[in-house]
Design an enzyme around this catalytic site. Structure first.
Site, short mmCIF file in Angstrom:
data_model
loop_
_atom_site.label_atom_id
_atom_site.label_comp_id
_atom_site.label_asym_id
_atom_site.label_seq_id
_atom_site.Cartn_x
_atom_site.Cartn_y
_atom_site.Cartn_z
N ARG A 15 0.85 -1.19 0.00
CA ARG A 15 0.00 0.00 0.00
C ARG A 15 0.88 1.24 0.00
O ARG A 15 1.77 1.38 0.83
CB ARG A 15 -0.90 0.00 1.23
N HIS A 60 -3.21 11.30 0.67
CA HIS A 60 -2.78 11.00 2.03
C HIS A 60 -2.30 12.31 2.67
O HIS A 60 -1.11 12.56 2.83
CB HIS A 60 -1.66 9.96 1.98
N GLU A 106 -7.67 8.39 5.88
CA GLU A 106 -8.01 8.97 7.19
C GLU A 106 -8.51 10.42 7.15
O GLU A 106 -8.02 11.26 7.91
CB GLU A 106 -6.81 8.93 8.13
N ASN A 247 -7.71 1.89 9.35
CA ASN A 247 -6.42 2.03 10.02
C ASN A 247 -6.70 1.96 11.51
O ASN A 247 -7.42 2.80 12.06
CB ASN A 247 -5.76 3.38 9.70
N TYR A 249 -5.07 1.38 15.41
CA TYR A 249 -3.89 1.33 16.27
C TYR A 249 -4.20 1.15 17.74
O TYR A 249 -3.47 0.51 18.46
CB TYR A 249 -3.07 2.64 16.13
N GLU A 320 -3.86 -0.20 7.87
CA GLU A 320 -2.69 0.12 8.70
C GLU A 320 -2.90 -0.47 10.08
O GLU A 320 -4.02 -0.45 10.63
CB GLU A 320 -2.50 1.64 8.89
#
Ligand SMILES: O=C(/C=C/c1ccc(O)cc1)O[C@@H]1O[C@H](CO)[C@@H](O)[C@H](O)[C@H]1O
Length: 426
Positions: A15, A60, A106, A247, A249, A320
């Site tokens: 990616r 991005h 995002e 994504n 985390y 991600e």
């Protein structure tokens, strides 16, 4: 060299994002930069030669500077046509070889850092969130997001109408999904966690799937939240994404700020939520090098189930997931990154659990292959499976790189982790 590293790691997809300014340095009224096109052609071709699928993001965070000057960036409605044109140049130039497109990375995170907190360019904010030279933290993030959503819809419409049948690819969007756990089991905090999630995820995915913003946002933001015209609703709903990129985390506790007083100058402030890492003095998970990011593996299953259930079993890619170290960590600990191995192992375990519960997961991308330039943190935060010596550009495999290769190449693992590498195109 990096493509060789990816090949040796045994991944089947990579990616990356295209820099808009590298393709159209002055937007659609300037020319196409052929050196930029050539750069991405070489990268895409090198990946395909190694059997690695390019998974390409169109935006991005960064935009050509001239669009900021001319339209006020995402605050100006005219940027929609600019994005549609840019996406068309990319589909045209690269779409014969790219099977996976995403429009935005995002946007739910970038608009808040840009227009609520003022940390990302163009650094807009207003009190109590901060003192910027311009901005309106209660209105601008939603105006920018509105233009991003309509830019997204225009690009998806163009791809589906003019490219998808002959190029055979798919198109989606990537959302940052933090999980919110109620701080206490009070109804107020349970609602606060749900509300924080609505302001995180539903903000973008509800318009894309259902044609409008979530009720929580309409109620709280009232006239600060733009409205879609009937034609725009139709454009959104008629051009659904083929997949959702997540994504993920971390997780954090959510505390209600409607019925009890809080400082409302934070990332979750407009949702009338205060996010906090501790409950009764006990931290939600081990801290990482990124402030406010804790290790909470079980949240992976929760975010995947949430998105899977709300958005009707649409294919999900984890676009991600990864662990950060401070650059001031000793060389030995940077290389023997056992915390990163544990992080990936545990997050993958909960991803496999979501899959066993029926979630439609198409693939997983580790963030990141090499240490990256971490925005406002620069090179002080390291996410790579490979360490980069920024003086020599040398890449040094960390323990996590070896672990990940073993994970991808062995057909089963002895400790019960049963996720296998899945082909991105299956
Ligand atoms: O960009 C972010 C997060 C930014 C942030 C967090 C906390 C702050 O205080 C300020 C910015 O998300 C993603 O996560 C990664 C690892 O962060 C970034 O390197 C990726 O570029 C991005 O897609």
């Amino acid at each position: 060299e990096d493509v060789d590293i990816l090949h040796n790691l045994a991944v089947n997809s990579y990616r990356f994002s295209i820099s808009w300014a590298r393709i159209l340095p002055r937007g659609r009224l300037g020319g196409v930069n052929s050196a930029g096109i050539a750069f991405y052609n070489r990268l895409i071709n090198a990946l395909l030669q190694k059997g690695i699928q390019p998974f390409v993001t169109l935006n991005h965070f960064d935009i050509p500077h001239e669009l900021e000057t001319r339209y006020g960036g995402w605050l100006g409605a005219a940027i929609r046509e600019e994005f549609e044109y840019y996406s068309d140049v990319c589909f045209n130039a690269f779409g014969d070889r790219v099977r996976f497109w995403t429009t935005f990375n995002e946007p739910n995170l970038s608009t808040r850092h840009q227009y609520i907190l003022g940390e990302f360019p163009p650094n807009h904010c207003s009190p109590p969130f901060g003192n910027c030279s311009s901005g309106d933290s209660r209105r601008e993030p939603y105006a920018a997001a509105h233009n991003i959503l309509l830019s997204h819809a225009a690009a998806v419409h163009n791809y589906k109408t003019n490219y998808q049948a002959k190029q055979g690819g798919s198109i989606g969007i990537v959302i940052a999904v933090k999980w919110y756990e109620p701080l206490t089991n009070s109804t107020e905090d349970v609602r606060a966690a749900r509300r924080a999630l609505a302001f995180e995820v539903d903000w973008f995915l509800d318009p894309i799937f259902f044609g409008d913003y979530p009720r929580e946002m309409r109620e709280i933001l009232s006239s600060n939240l733009p409205k879609f015209t009937p034609e725009e609703k139709k454009l959104l709903q008629n051009n659904k994404v083929d997949f959702i990129g997540i994504n993920h985390y971390t997780a954090i506790y959510a505390k209600d700020c409607i019925y009890s007083p809080c400082t409302l100058d934070t990332y979750e402030g407009n949702a009338l939520v205060y996010a906090i890492g501790r409950r009764n003095g006990k931290i939600i998970g081990k801290p990482t090098a990124l402030h406010g990011y804790f290790v909470v593996p079980e949240a992976m299953e929760k975010v995947v189930m949430y998105v899977n259930d709300r958005y009707r079993n649409t294919t999900i890619y984890i676009t991600e997931n990864g662990y950060s170290q401070h650059s001031d960590t000793s060389m030995e600990d940077l290389i023997n990154d056992v915390e990163r191995v544990n992080y990936m192992h545990d997050y993958l375990k909960y991803l496999s659990s979501a899959i066993r519960k029926g979630a439609n997961v198409g693939g997983y991308f580790a963030w990141s292959i090499v240490d990256n330039f971490e925005w406002v943190y620069g090179y002080t935060v390291k996410f790579g499976l490979y360490q980069v010596d920024f003086d020599t550009q040398e890449r040094i495999p960390r323990m996590s790189a070896k672990w990940y290769r073993d994970f991808l190449t062995s057909s089963s693992l002895t400790d019960g982790l049963q996720v296998r590498s899945r082909r991105a195109d299956s």
